[in-house]
Design a protein around this motif. Structure first.
Motif, PDB file in Angstrom:
ATOM      1  N   VAL A 164       0.844  -1.204   0.000  1.00 58.27           N
ATOM      2  CA  VAL A 164       0.000   0.000   0.000  1.00 58.27           C
ATOM      3  C   VAL A 164       0.877   1.250   0.000  1.00 58.27           C
ATOM      4  O   VAL A 164       0.617   2.208  -0.749  1.00 58.27           O
ATOM      5  CB  VAL A 164      -0.956   0.005   1.206  1.00 58.27           C
ATOM      6  N   ARG A 165       1.908   1.260   0.817  1.00 55.58           N
ATOM      7  CA  ARG A 165       2.789   2.426   0.892  1.00 55.58           C
ATOM      8  C   ARG A 165       3.440   2.710  -0.468  1.00 55.58           C
ATOM      9  O   ARG A 165       3.443   3.845  -0.951  1.00 55.58           O
ATOM     10  CB  ARG A 165       3.882   2.215   1.937  1.00 55.58           C
ATOM     11  N   LYS A 166       3.996   1.669  -1.084  1.00 56.19           N
ATOM     12  CA  LYS A 166       4.696   1.847  -2.359  1.00 56.19           C
ATOM     13  C   LYS A 166       3.746   2.376  -3.440  1.00 56.19           C
ATOM     14  O   LYS A 166       4.130   3.215  -4.254  1.00 56.19           O
ATOM     15  CB  LYS A 166       5.328   0.528  -2.796  1.00 56.19           C
ATOM     16  N   ILE A 167       2.520   1.864  -3.450  1.00 57.10           N
ATOM     17  CA  ILE A 167       1.565   2.298  -4.465  1.00 57.10           C
ATOM     18  C   ILE A 167       1.098   3.730  -4.197  1.00 57.10           C
ATOM     19  O   ILE A 167       1.071   4.572  -5.108  1.00 57.10           O
ATOM     20  CB  ILE A 167       0.353   1.347  -4.525  1.00 57.10           C
ATOM     21  N   LEU A 168       0.744   4.019  -2.951  1.00 56.32           N
ATOM     22  CA  LEU A 168       0.194   5.342  -2.653  1.00 56.32           C
ATOM     23  C   LEU A 168       1.222   6.455  -2.798  1.00 56.32           C
ATOM     24  O   LEU A 168       0.865   7.600  -3.096  1.00 56.32           O
ATOM     25  CB  LEU A 168      -0.417   5.358  -1.248  1.00 56.32           C
ATOM     26  N   ASN A 226       0.145   9.935  -4.989  1.00 52.49           N
ATOM     27  CA  ASN A 226      -0.064  11.118  -4.164  1.00 52.49           C
ATOM     28  C   ASN A 226      -0.997  10.826  -2.989  1.00 52.49           C
ATOM     29  O   ASN A 226      -1.817  11.641  -2.603  1.00 52.49           O
ATOM     30  CB  ASN A 226      -0.610  12.282  -5.013  1.00 52.49           C
ATOM     31  N   TRP A 227      -0.862   9.621  -2.431  1.00 54.16           N
ATOM     32  CA  TRP A 227      -1.656   9.177  -1.285  1.00 54.16           C
ATOM     33  C   TRP A 227      -3.161   9.333  -1.523  1.00 54.16           C
ATOM     34  O   TRP A 227      -3.894   9.864  -0.686  1.00 54.16           O
ATOM     35  CB  TRP A 227      -1.217   9.903  -0.015  1.00 54.16           C
ATOM     36  N   ASN A 228      -3.588   8.854  -2.666  1.00 58.16           N
ATOM     37  CA  ASN A 228      -5.002   8.904  -3.031  1.00 58.16           C
ATOM     38  C   ASN A 228      -5.836   8.080  -2.043  1.00 58.16           C
ATOM     39  O   ASN A 228      -5.703   6.860  -1.964  1.00 58.16           O
ATOM     40  CB  ASN A 228      -5.176   8.364  -4.458  1.00 58.16           C
ATOM     41  N   THR A 229      -6.675   8.765  -1.299  1.00 58.76           N
ATOM     42  CA  THR A 229      -7.445   8.101  -0.244  1.00 58.76           C
ATOM     43  C   THR A 229      -8.365   7.022  -0.795  1.00 58.76           C
ATOM     44  O   THR A 229      -8.451   5.914  -0.234  1.00 58.76           O
ATOM     45  CB  THR A 229      -8.272   9.133   0.540  1.00 58.76           C
ATOM     46  N   GLY A 230      -9.043   7.305  -1.893  1.00 58.17           N
ATOM     47  CA  GLY A 230      -9.963   6.332  -2.477  1.00 58.17           C
ATOM     48  C   GLY A 230      -9.265   5.046  -2.862  1.00 58.17           C
ATOM     49  O   GLY A 230      -9.752   3.948  -2.559  1.00 58.17           O
ATOM     50  N   LEU A 231      -8.127   5.177  -3.525  1.00 62.60           N
ATOM     51  CA  LEU A 231      -7.383   3.986  -3.930  1.00 62.60           C
ATOM     52  C   LEU A 231      -6.873   3.224  -2.716  1.00 62.60           C
ATOM     53  O   LEU A 231      -6.957   1.992  -2.659  1.00 62.60           O
ATOM     54  CB  LEU A 231      -6.200   4.380  -4.828  1.00 62.60           C
ATOM     55  N   GLY A 232      -6.352   3.933  -1.737  1.00 60.00           N
ATOM     56  CA  GLY A 232      -5.833   3.278  -0.544  1.00 60.00           C
ATOM     57  C   GLY A 232      -6.896   2.474   0.180  1.00 60.00           C
ATOM     58  O   GLY A 232      -6.668   1.318   0.559  1.00 60.00           O
ATOM     59  N   ILE A 233      -8.058   3.060   0.375  1.00 60.56           N
ATOM     60  CA  ILE A 233      -9.145   2.349   1.056  1.00 60.56           C
ATOM     61  C   ILE A 233      -9.637   1.177   0.212  1.00 60.56           C
ATOM     62  O   ILE A 233      -9.951   0.103   0.745  1.00 60.56           O
ATOM     63  CB  ILE A 233     -10.304   3.315   1.376  1.00 60.56           C
ATOM     64  N   LEU A 291      12.754  15.124  -0.997  1.00 60.17           N
ATOM     65  CA  LEU A 291      12.270  15.770   0.216  1.00 60.17           C
ATOM     66  C   LEU A 291      11.142  16.742  -0.106  1.00 60.17           C
ATOM     67  O   LEU A 291      10.122  16.793   0.608  1.00 60.17           O
ATOM     68  CB  LEU A 291      13.423  16.489   0.912  1.00 60.17           C
ATOM     69  N   GLU A 292      11.293  17.499  -1.170  1.00 64.92           N
ATOM     70  CA  GLU A 292      10.241  18.420  -1.583  1.00 64.92           C
ATOM     71  C   GLU A 292       8.954  17.674  -1.924  1.00 64.92           C
ATOM     72  O   GLU A 292       7.851  18.145  -1.620  1.00 64.92           O
ATOM     73  CB  GLU A 292      10.707  19.239  -2.787  1.00 64.92           C
ATOM     74  N   LYS A 293       9.111  16.499  -2.535  1.00 70.00           N
ATOM     75  CA  LYS A 293       7.930  15.731  -2.945  1.00 70.00           C
ATOM     76  C   LYS A 293       7.149  15.224  -1.744  1.00 70.00           C
ATOM     77  O   LYS A 293       5.919  15.306  -1.716  1.00 70.00           O
ATOM     78  CB  LYS A 293       8.340  14.557  -3.838  1.00 70.00           C
ATOM     79  N   ILE A 294       7.847  14.682  -0.739  1.00 64.98           N
ATOM     80  CA  ILE A 294       7.093  14.159   0.402  1.00 64.98           C
ATOM     81  C   ILE A 294       6.448  15.291   1.195  1.00 64.98           C
ATOM     82  O   ILE A 294       5.372  15.116   1.774  1.00 64.98           O
ATOM     83  CB  ILE A 294       7.958  13.266   1.317  1.00 64.98           C
ATOM     84  N   ILE A 295       7.085  16.457   1.212  1.00 66.94           N
ATOM     85  CA  ILE A 295       6.480  17.617   1.882  1.00 66.94           C
ATOM     86  C   ILE A 295       5.218  18.040   1.133  1.00 66.94           C
ATOM     87  O   ILE A 295       4.187  18.345   1.742  1.00 66.94           O
ATOM     88  CB  ILE A 295       7.491  18.774   1.965  1.00 66.94           C
ATOM     89  N   GLU A 296       5.311  18.021  -0.192  1.00 63.60           N
ATOM     90  CA  GLU A 296       4.157  18.380  -1.013  1.00 63.60           C
ATOM     91  C   GLU A 296       3.014  17.381  -0.830  1.00 63.60           C
ATOM     92  O   GLU A 296       1.840  17.753  -0.838  1.00 63.60           O
ATOM     93  CB  GLU A 296       4.587  18.404  -2.489  1.00 63.60           C
ATOM     94  N   GLN A 297       3.352  16.107  -0.638  1.00 62.12           N
ATOM     95  CA  GLN A 297       2.329  15.062  -0.498  1.00 62.12           C
ATOM     96  C   GLN A 297       1.758  14.965   0.913  1.00 62.12           C
ATOM     97  O   GLN A 297       0.755  14.280   1.125  1.00 62.12           O
ATOM     98  CB  GLN A 297       2.921  13.700  -0.869  1.00 62.12           C
ATOM     99  N   GLU A 298       2.368  15.649   1.865  1.00 60.46           N
ATOM    100  CA  GLU A 298       1.997  15.468   3.261  1.00 60.46           C
ATOM    101  C   GLU A 298       0.515  15.739   3.564  1.00 60.46           C
ATOM    102  O   GLU A 298      -0.106  14.973   4.310  1.00 60.46           O
ATOM    103  CB  GLU A 298       2.885  16.333   4.162  1.00 60.46           C
ATOM    104  N   PRO A 299      -0.111  16.764   3.010  1.00 59.12           N
ATOM    105  CA  PRO A 299      -1.547  16.957   3.285  1.00 59.12           C
ATOM    106  C   PRO A 299      -2.395  15.764   2.828  1.00 59.12           C
ATOM    107  O   PRO A 299      -3.319  15.345   3.541  1.00 59.12           O
ATOM    108  CB  PRO A 299      -1.891  18.221   2.476  1.00 59.12           C
ATOM    109  N   GLN A 300      -2.093  15.218   1.649  1.00 65.58           N
ATOM    110  CA  GLN A 300      -2.839  14.062   1.145  1.00 65.58           C
ATOM    111  C   GLN A 300      -2.556  12.821   1.996  1.00 65.58           C
ATOM    112  O   GLN A 300      -3.459  12.020   2.257  1.00 65.58           O
ATOM    113  CB  GLN A 300      -2.461  13.788  -0.317  1.00 65.58           C
TER     114      GLN A 300
END
Length: 332
Positions: free
Chosen positions: A242-246, A250-257, A310-319
């Motif tokens: 799940v981690r690798k895919i999300l 961009n940590w898509n909630t729908g896909l993760g669930i 590092l910039e990418k994970i910061i950008e993805q943090e809200p999602q």
């Protein structure tokens, strides 16, 4: 392979028609189909168990690679010159799980649940060397936390900080808080876990489940590369996938669930397993990986790639937080 391929292959009752090297292994076309010869870093006992479990899976209709035994009936061939062990595996041609294809992703999760259910029913006794320590994840997180603190202290004491270091320090406290909270929550779960329930949560794990180790071959999803198999909490595999895919979505909630739901349809997740899944995904592992890479690299030259990551994970943090918030609702 030290130019000793032929001598290793002579230990097997197969006729080699052609070979081709690639990615640390030797692909062999034989009279019994395509096989792969690969160095094995485990013990003979581990190879024997791997042979047994893969045979069990195959006999029960689960598509996966299998290990070929030597003429002497050994699961691993030994290079007598240097003692190196090798596995010869039946191999399958096919395409990897396409991470851009939602159907492929959900099929891979479903197949993972099927593997866990079937492997749980295997009558073979689990050898001690395969069993993960019950506190291994907590110890890992506590070690990572110390490593993060060490990196922070190093950067803080520098007079002149580069772009990466400035960015790291700007977000460090936020990720540190997450890391400490997850470790504390995990400790509480381990302290309060019922032994009977714990036994139900544990089983054989693939150990390195990702899109590269499941292929579609002749219309059937097939598991490959079990060398890192371990007896552990089974959601370990699910969390890893799940981690690798999300991270790619961009940590898509729908896909993760949907991924977790698809797994749950085959193997019902208990409340404590959902909590364990949440904790494994809530730990800021990507942040630690970036910090660890920085720590082990030349500090005088910072890769632009590290800054981008590092910039990418910061950008993805809200999602990411949104997904974790939704997942937390399932554990409450």
């Amino acid at each position: 392979m030290y130019n000793r391929d032929e001598e290793i292959l002579e230990q097997y009752d197969v006729e080699i028609r052609s070979t081709a090297k690639g990615r640390g292994a030797l692909s062999c076309e034989t009279d019994k189909g395509t096989m792969l010869l690969k160095e094995f870093r485990g013990s003979k006992d581990r190879a024997a168990f791997l042979y047994d479990i893969l045979k069990f899976l195959s006999e029960n209709g689960f598509a996966s690679e299998t290990v070929v035994v030597t003429r002497e009936g050994e699961a691993a061939a030994k290079d007598e010159l240097n003692g190196t062990l090798y596995l010869l595996k039946n191999w399958y041609q096919g395409r990897e799980c396409d991470v851009k294809n939602r159907d492929d992703i959900l099929a891979a999760v479903k197949k993972l649940a099927q593997f866990h259910v079937l492997a749980k029913s295997c009558p073979n006794e689990i050898p001690d060397f395969l069993k993960a320590d019950k506190s291994s994840l907590l110890l890992e997180y506590e070690r990572h936390n110390r490593e993060l603190n060490k990196v922070k202290n190093y950067i803080r004491n520098k007079n002149k900080k580069n772009q990466f270091e400035l960015l790291f320090m700007r977000v460090y406290e936020s990720y540190r808080t997450q890391a400490l909270e997850v470790a504390e929550q995990l400790k509480r779960q381990l302290d309060n876990l019922d032994p009977e329930l714990e036994e139900q949560m544990w089983g054989l794990c693939h150990g390195d489940y990702n899109q590269h180790n499941i292929i579609l071959s002749q219309g059937e999803w097939t598991f490959l590369n079990f060398e890192q198999m371990v007896y552990d909490i089974m959601v370990r595999d699910l969390a890893n996938f799940v981690r690798k895919i999300l991270e790619k979505y961009n940590w898509n909630t729908g896909l993760g669930i949907d991924m977790i739901t698809e797994y749950d349809k085959i193997r019902k997740l208990k409340q404590q397993e959902l909590e364990q899944l949440y904790l494994r995904l809530a730990y800021p592992k990507k942040f630690w990986k970036i910090a660890n890479h920085y720590s082990s690299s030349r500090k005088s030259w910072i890769s632009g790639r590290d800054i981008e990551k590092l910039e990418k994970i910061i950008e993805q943090e809200p999602q990411r937080k949104q997904f974790l918030k939704m997942l937390f609702c399932f554990t409450s």
